[in-house]
Motif scaffolding. Structure first.
Motif, mmCIF file in Angstrom:
data_model
loop_
_atom_site.group_PDB
_atom_site.id
_atom_site.type_symbol
_atom_site.label_atom_id
_atom_site.label_comp_id
_atom_site.label_asym_id
_atom_site.label_seq_id
_atom_site.Cartn_x
_atom_site.Cartn_y
_atom_site.Cartn_z
ATOM 1 N N PRO A 208 -6.492 -21.477 1.172
ATOM 2 C CA PRO A 208 -5.648 -20.341 1.574
ATOM 3 C C PRO A 208 -4.272 -20.786 2.076
ATOM 4 C CG PRO A 208 -7.852 -20.147 2.505
ATOM 5 C CD PRO A 208 -7.741 -21.534 1.944
ATOM 6 N N LEU B 70 -3.164 -13.546 4.767
ATOM 7 C CA LEU B 70 -3.360 -14.278 3.516
ATOM 8 C C LEU B 70 -2.232 -13.953 2.545
ATOM 9 C CD1 LEU B 70 -5.283 -16.164 1.983
ATOM 10 C CD2 LEU B 70 -6.437 -14.122 1.118
ATOM 11 N N PHE C 178 -3.060 -18.767 -2.598
ATOM 12 C CA PHE C 178 -3.944 -19.931 -2.613
ATOM 13 C C PHE C 178 -3.286 -21.061 -3.406
ATOM 14 C CE2 PHE C 178 -6.624 -16.175 -2.352
ATOM 15 C CZ PHE C 178 -7.468 -16.465 -1.278
#
Length: 528
Positions: free
Chosen positions: A295, A304, A307
């Motif tokens: 992440p 978030l 990635f």
């Protein structure tokens, strides 16, 4: 070599034969005129007038002898020329056969024995009772660079120089020296010697080769050498050559410009390495190397943001193998592109339904970013995976950019035109410079984890300067290796844009990532 000898007449013998022939004609003419003619006519019962003057008889003798001489001159001249040409042809044939025999036995460039003859001589040496034979296999280091940089003429000079070195160093040994092909040489020494003596010979060979080429003083040479000794390492020529090659390969792996004796344990390790390489090829084909995702969060809200795509080899027997244990070998084998393609196809299929706000960052090597086909190849893969280019981010290191700045610049500009983000990875650990940041199409800087530690002693002027530099160039900043809350707070205070590290999560398989996204990780603070 068998040659049929040609007739050879000495000049004096030829003149003696000619003189004998002329004298024979002269005396035969004298005998005919003064004696034989009357007798023959009487025997044949033919009329004969013997009232010739003596002068007339001598004129006949001289005339017939003169005609004989004239009749002999032309054949003699022709015969002499024929013999001379025959002799010349014979010499040329001998030279041609000698040259042909030399070509059949020797390397035409270096003059050393060729592979076939060396193998024959080595087999003969191994049949000698009560003596040892050591095989040295020598391979020049980075010879291709010499050819590419200085040209093939310099490469040929290097080959000849090495041949001279080997002749000189082995002059006191009962040795056979050969060029097996390319930049690979071999020598066999036979006798009663110690391991220390062989090691000294190997050191002398490497030192002599490293001393350079007189004709090309700026050209640096180096070599790696492997040694196998009969009978302990084998009694067959092919076996000794193979094991000397294994010892030489060990030197190549351990740093070059060294020598090694053959060791059975290393051969086993080499076989294991070959098995590992084969398993790696199969793992790429069978998609056993799978995408894991670490992440990346935005600061200061710690939500978030995307990635980073990382590789994990799910080995059926060894379990999970980390990238550092197989990525270098993948690059060495030229498999990095098919591996990247396999990972992207898997990742695009898994990430296709992610929220559009999440980015997927992928790492690319210098060979990929240098290739003029890279942007088109990446676009084709994303189209095949039905993944938006706008969600994709390419991470490239400074060292990869330096390798070929011109190609890298064009490719980065092309990626930006396609809507792909570009991040400069491991910033500060390579050839860092403002030029890279101002002249290349870079959107984000990633500060390497080596700038941070758990005591916050290194988050000082250097990191502050990088953060300020990024802001002044309107670039976003990502901090790598964030493992504790204090560092995250410090980064927020100094206006860092993104962070990733164990504080927010390790690299996870897709199942856990899906659960993470489903747990509202996009809208709230993320914690590992």
């Amino acid at each position: 070599m068998s040659v049929i000898p040609t007739p050879h007449l000495e000049r004096s013998n030829l003149y003696a034969l000619l003189a004998f022939y002329l004298l024979s004609i002269f005396f035969l003419a004298v005998a005919w005129e003064f004696k034989l003619e009357a007798t023959v006519m009487w025997v044949l019962n033919l009329p004969y007038d013997g009232d010739f003057e003596t002068s007339e008889r001598w004129r006949f003798v001289l005339t017939s002898t003169g005609f004989a001489v004239f009749a002999m001159v032309m054949p003699f001249v022709l015969l002499k020329r024929l013999i001379a040409r025959l002799h010349l042809s014979y010499n040329n044939l001998v030279q041609a056969q000698a040259y042909s025999d030399s070509l059949a036995r020797h390397d035409p460039l270096s003059g050393l024995l060729n592979r076939r003859v060396f193998h024959e001589q080595l087999a003969g040496r191994l049949e000698q009772p009560g003596k040892e034979t050591a095989v040295f296999l020598i391979d020049l280091d980075r010879f291709k660079v010499i050819n590419d940089t200085y040209g093939h003429a310099a490469g040929d000079s290097a080959i000849c120089a090495v041949a001279d070195c080997l002749r000189e160093v082995t002059s006191g040994w009962h040795a056979a020296v050969a060029r097996l092909g390319g930049d690979e040489f071999a020598l066999a020494v036979t006798g009663n010697f110690s391991r220390h003596e062989l090691a000294t010979l190997a050191e002398n060979i490497l030192a002599k080769i490293a001393s350079g080429i007189t004709e090309l003083p700026g050209l640096a040479l180096g070599a790696t050498l492997g040694i196998a000794v009969s009978p302990q390492d084998g009694t067959a020529a092919e076996t000794l050559l193979q094991r000397a090659d294994g010892a030489m390969y060990r030197g190549k792996k351990s740093g070059r410009a060294v020598f090694h004796f053959y060791e059975a344990s290393f051969e086993e390790a080499q076989r294991e390495q070959m098995r590992f390489e084969q398993e790696l090829r199969q793992a790429i084909e069978k998609q056993q190397i799978q995408p894991f995702y670490q992440p990346i969060v935005s600061l200061p809200d710690q939500r978030l943001a995307g990635f980073e795509l990382l590789a994990r080899w799910i080995h059926p027997e060894r379990g999970i193998i980390m990238p550092q244990d197989f990525i270098p070998l993948t690059e060495e084998l030229g498999l990095i592109k098919p591996l990247t393609e396999s990972l992207l196809i898997q990742a695009f299929a898994q990430a296709r339904e992610w929220p559009r706000a999440l980015t997927l960052a992928i790492n690319v090597t210098s060979s990929m970013i240098e290739s003029s086909e890279f942007p088109q190849w990446l676009e084709q893969i994303t189209r095949q995976g039905n993944f938006p280019l706008a969600q994709l981010e390419v991470e490239v290191t400074e060292n990869a950019l330096i390798a070929n700045m011109g190609s890298a610049r064009m490719n980065l500009e092309r990626l930006r035109e396609m809507g792909v983000g570009v991040a400069l990875d491991d910033f500060g650990t390579g050839y860092s410079g403002l030029y890279h940041l101002t002249q290349l199409a870079i959107d984000k800087i990633k500060i390497d984890r080596s700038f941070f530690d758990t005591s916050l002693k290194n988050q000082s002027d250097m990191v502050k300067a990088v953060l300020a530099l990024g802001k002044s160039l309107h670039m976003q900043i990502t901090a790598e290796g964030v493992e504790h809350e204090q560092l995250a707070e410090w980064l927020v205070k100094h206006e860092c844009d993104f962070a990733q590290g164990y504080l927010f999560g390790r690299a996870l398989p897709v199942a856990q990532i899906t659960a993470l996204i489903g747990a509202d990780g996009v809208n709230g603070p993320l914690r590992a």
